[in-house]
Design a protein around this motif. Structure first.
Motif, short mmCIF file in Angstrom:
data_model
loop_
_atom_site.label_atom_id
_atom_site.label_comp_id
_atom_site.label_asym_id
_atom_site.label_seq_id
_atom_site.Cartn_x
_atom_site.Cartn_y
_atom_site.Cartn_z
N LYS A 76 10.07 27.79 5.32
CA LYS A 76 10.46 26.38 5.47
C LYS A 76 10.89 25.77 4.14
O LYS A 76 11.60 24.79 4.12
N GLN A 77 10.44 26.34 3.03
CA GLN A 77 10.76 25.82 1.70
C GLN A 77 11.96 26.54 1.08
O GLN A 77 12.13 26.54 -0.13
N VAL B 14 29.18 31.42 7.03
CA VAL B 14 29.81 31.20 8.33
C VAL B 14 30.01 29.71 8.58
O VAL B 14 31.10 29.26 8.94
N LEU B 15 28.95 28.91 8.38
CA LEU B 15 29.02 27.47 8.60
C LEU B 15 29.58 26.72 7.40
O LEU B 15 29.88 25.54 7.49
N LYS B 16 29.70 27.39 6.27
CA LYS B 16 30.24 26.81 5.02
C LYS B 16 29.43 25.59 4.56
O LYS B 16 29.98 24.59 4.14
N GLN B 17 28.10 25.69 4.69
CA GLN B 17 27.22 24.62 4.22
C GLN B 17 25.83 25.20 3.94
O GLN B 17 25.52 26.31 4.37
N GLU B 18 25.02 24.43 3.21
CA GLU B 18 23.65 24.86 2.96
C GLU B 18 22.80 24.51 4.17
O GLU B 18 22.86 23.40 4.67
N ILE B 19 22.02 25.50 4.63
CA ILE B 19 21.16 25.31 5.80
C ILE B 19 19.76 25.80 5.47
O ILE B 19 19.56 26.56 4.54
N ALA B 20 18.80 25.37 6.26
CA ALA B 20 17.42 25.83 6.12
C ALA B 20 17.36 27.32 6.46
O ALA B 20 18.08 27.80 7.34
N ALA C 126 11.53 20.64 1.91
CA ALA C 126 12.03 21.46 3.00
C ALA C 126 13.29 20.83 3.62
O ALA C 126 13.28 19.64 3.95
N PRO C 127 14.37 21.60 3.75
CA PRO C 127 15.58 21.06 4.39
C PRO C 127 15.36 20.81 5.88
O PRO C 127 14.60 21.53 6.53
#
Length: 97
Positions: free
Chosen positions: A58-59, A66-72, A21-22
């Protein structure tokens, strides 16, 4: 040929399952606590989401346009740009945060 996106939607983002989970960012945790979706101990309390679905959420993670990144995915779910989740994809409004 793919279907056109609903009105007001700029991005169609794929949800990716992950082994581990991130982590939620501190900003995301504060935001969740301020709106009553997380208690002081860090336990999520999303209204209308079953415990089984929350465990699955959660997994998962998304590559946020928008944030230009990998998020949970949970962070994406509570974002004001989140419109809906349909068949393993998220409709994102794509407005700046």
């Amino acid at each position: 040929m793919s279907e056109p996106l609903p009105e007001g939607i700029k991005h169609l983002v794929t949800i990716n399952p992950v082994e581990k989970a991130p982590k939620l960012t501190d900003e995301a945790k504060k935001e969740l606590q301020s709106v009553g979706m997380m208690d002081e101990k860090g336990k999520l309390k999303l209204k209308g989401v079953s415990a089984k679905m929350l465990k699955r959420m959660k997994q998962e993670q998304v590559d946020c346009p928008v944030l230009k990144q990998e998020i949970a995915f949970v962070q994406c779910y509570v974002c004001r740009n989140f419109h809906s989740r349909v068949m393993g994809q998220v409709y994102c409004k794509g407005e700046p945060l």
